[in-house]
Design an enzyme around this catalytic site. Structure first.
Site, PDB file in Angstrom:
ATOM      1  CG  ASP A 208      -1.862   1.132   1.327  1.00 43.66           C
ATOM      2  OD1 ASP A 208      -2.838   1.100   0.555  1.00 43.66           O
ATOM      3  OD2 ASP A 208      -1.646   2.059   2.133  1.00 43.66           O
ATOM      4  CD  GLU A 250      -2.379   2.496  -3.465  1.00 49.47           C
ATOM      5  OE1 GLU A 250      -1.695   2.501  -2.436  1.00 49.47           O
ATOM      6  OE2 GLU A 250      -3.418   3.144  -3.603  1.00 49.47           O
TER       7      GLU A 250
HETATM    8  C1  NOJ Z   1      -4.398   3.304  -0.534  1.00 47.27           C
HETATM    9  C2  NOJ Z   1      -5.602   2.466  -0.309  1.00 47.27           C
HETATM   10  O1  NOJ Z   1      -6.005   1.892  -1.529  1.00 47.27           O
HETATM   11  C3  NOJ Z   1      -6.686   3.353   0.271  1.00 47.27           C
HETATM   12  O2  NOJ Z   1      -7.905   2.671   0.390  1.00 47.27           O
HETATM   13  C4  NOJ Z   1      -6.218   3.887   1.592  1.00 47.27           C
HETATM   14  O3  NOJ Z   1      -7.173   4.807   2.080  1.00 47.27           O
HETATM   15  C5  NOJ Z   1      -4.858   4.575   1.467  1.00 47.27           C
HETATM   16  N1  NOJ Z   1      -3.913   3.809   0.698  1.00 47.27           N
HETATM   17  C6  NOJ Z   1      -4.247   4.828   2.817  1.00 47.27           C
HETATM   18  O4  NOJ Z   1      -3.770   3.605   3.325  1.00 47.27           O
END
Ligand code: NOJ
Length: 550
Positions: A208, A250
């Site tokens: 993430d 991501e």
């Molecule tokens: C990316 C995640 O996809 C999202 O849902 C989240 O709010 C943020 N990162 C913070 O962790």
């Protein structure tokens, strides 16, 4: 004709895998408490296998106060009791592996919950060894060049904590303090956490928000060299534990910056292609392939062993961070005409409502997703064209219970309706009474049955996973045509981005010795010289070009 390559010297499982994002809380509730859980997911594994899923990506499963649906973790080495136990998780791994499927979960490296014992200790005592686990300051003036991500809720990346007597740094909600990666103990703690899950047998992580790990004055505090150095260290560590484990990152960045996250094949195995996603919607809105062409022209080749992850929707808003402000405005006006449909710099709607529940438009979008580049990721519920509920707060409108059948609570849970973590969708078009897995299983041409068939066909042709991509020029801008090629196959895909029938002519002189065999139900034929044909509105065709005369 630009060629994009994934440079696959040997077959790697994730290079032609179908991914499926599971929102565990929304999937299936086995104990009637109103929340989906691990035993519930285990009961639905055959459903996922039948859909053609190779790897499940589970949104965070850890104990959490859930201010950000689990992306605010308070204990990294446990399962949130609402989802089950560590033994249930081991059962999920066993049962998935037995069916030939893999499991990865979200690993949130950048921040913890403010309820995490590290943060509680850090704020309570300046001398605590955990104080330096977070980023503190006496002023809120440092790192002014870092943008705010949750623009609708946060005004600053700093929040004053009266207990700590200092400001702490956070790139997301103020309940998610950023960890301090300049502290080697933080780095080690994250390696230990990864080891914990790898020892249990997990197949990897969706990493993430990796761009934000370090902060440096005078920079955007994104994509810093120190961040890449840590991610390489993380990769080497993970690989030493399990050479097959996957890091799916991501990094919501432009292609040039995302390229850095692959390193020399020694950083992340996969990255989501964020800039491509909105351009698929833009091209469909304009009936013009130019936005897709342009972003592919900017998409670099990948080092050996790497792969793009592609997607149409996920659990977040459809992000418009990777488009210009003009395009963002156009996309908002086209796809999110009501203010409640917009969130931060994006659109909080599901796939089917975005595409007006238009069967052919939904199918051509999937044709592109499954064939263009990378490994496709489906978002739970989109395989049946589930709707959304924009009245719910934040991104919850795209995270409602999975619609299994027309029984109470959509067959998701035996709890009382008011106990459900979120209401089921009941509107006329997308309500569970008519839109559910069970009814689509009975209907041969439903979206679900069609997707099962088309995914099955995709799985037979490895070039869709690791083949080079060669865009074909075509006078008609509504036609998006390309060749995927690896040492086993040459595949031709033609998509019509417009609602109207479109004629096209493609120059296939390079493949003049080949025959063109339809993989779907189109017409086969010799492929000499020009290939001229007409596709119906939002029609598409997939072909194999081969020299074998059978
Ligand atoms: C990316 C995640 O996809 C999202 O849902 C989240 O709010 C943020 N990162 C913070 O962790």
């Amino acid at each position: 004709m630009k060629k994009l390559s994934t440079n696959n010297p040997r077959r790697l499982w994730y290079q032609d895998a179908i991914f499926y994002e599971v929102n565990l809380r929304a999937f299936y509730d086995s104990n009637a408490d109103g929340h989906g859980d691990l035993p519930g997911l285990i009961r639905k594994l055959d459903y996922l296998r039948e859909l053609g899923v190779d790897c499940m990506w589970l949104m965070p499963i850890y104990p959490s106060p859930r201010n950000d649906d689990g992306y605010d973790i308070s204990d990294y080495c446990n399962i949130d009791p609402v989802f089950g136990t560590l033994d249930d998780f081991k059962d999920l791994l066993d049962e998935s592996h037995r069916r030939g499927m893999r499991v990865i979960t979200d690993l949130v490296l950048n921040h913890t919950s403010d309820q995490h014992p590290w943060f509680q200790a850090a704020r309570a005592d300046r001398r605590s060894p955990y104080r330096d686990f977070y980023v503190w300051s006496d002023t809120d003036q440092k790192y002014r060049d870092a943008r705010i991500i949750f623009t609708d809720t946060e005004e600053s990346n700093w929040t004053f904590d009266p207990v700590a007597g200092q400001y702490f740094w956070h790139r997301f909600y103020k309940s998610q303090p950023d960890l301090n990666y300049d502290n080697p103990e933080v780095q080690q703690a994250m390696l230990d956490i990864a080891k914990f899950w790898l020892d249990l047998g997990i197949d990897g992580f969706r990493v993430d928000a990796p761009p934000y790990l370090f902060e440096r004055e005078g920079t955007s505090c994104e994509n810093l060299p120190e961040t890449h150095a840590f991610l390489k260290k993380f990769r080497a560590f993970v690989e030493a534990q399990n050479p097959e484990a996957l890091l799916l990152s991501e990094a919501n960045q432009w292609p040039e910056e995302v390229r850095e996250y692959f390193g020399d094949g020694d950083e992340m195995h996969m990255n989501f292609h964020f800039p491509l996603m909105p351009r698929i919607f833009q091209s469909l809105a304009l009936a013009d392939r130019a936005p897709i062409d342009e972003i592919l022209a900017r998409t670099p080749d990948l080092p050996p062993g790497c792969q793009w992850a592609t997607f149409l929707r996920c659990h977040d808003e459809l992000t418009l961070e990777m488009v210009t402000s003009e395009v963002r405005q156009f996309m908002w006006e086209f796809y999110a005409p009501q203010p409640r449909m917009r969130l931060n710099r994006g659109i909080r709607r599901r796939l089917a409502p975005l595409l007006d529940n238009h069967p052919a438009r939904l199918r051509v979008a999937h044709s592109i997703l499954l064939t263009l580049i990378g490994s496709p990721t489906l978002y739970y519920g989109d395989e049946i064209g589930m709707g959304d509920n924009i009245q719910l707060e934040d991104r919850n409108g795209v995270r409602t219970p999975m619609q299994w059948d027309d029984s109470p609570n959509a067959g998701f849970s035996a709890a009382r309706a008011e106990q459900l973590y979120a209401p089921v969708i009941v509107d006329e078009t997308y309500g569970y009474q008519r839109l559910n897995v069970s009814s689509q299983e009975r209907e041969p041409d439903s979206l679900l049955n069609w997707l099962r068939r088309i995914i099955h066909i995709r799985r037979l042709y490895t070039a869709f996973g690791d083949g080079t991509l060669c865009l074909l020029s075509c006078e008609n801008p509504a036609i998006l045509a390309y060749i995927r090629h690896n040492s086993n196959q040459t595949l031709l895909v033609v998509n019509n981005l417009s609602s109207q029938p479109q004629s096209f002519r493609l120059n296939l002189a390079r493949w003049s010795e080949h025959t063109r065999a339809a993989l779907l139900d189109g017409e086969s034929g010799p492929s000499h010289g020009d290939f001229q044909s007409t596709l119906p509105g939002y029609g598409f065709q997939w072909y194999e070009l081969s020299t074998n005369v059978s």
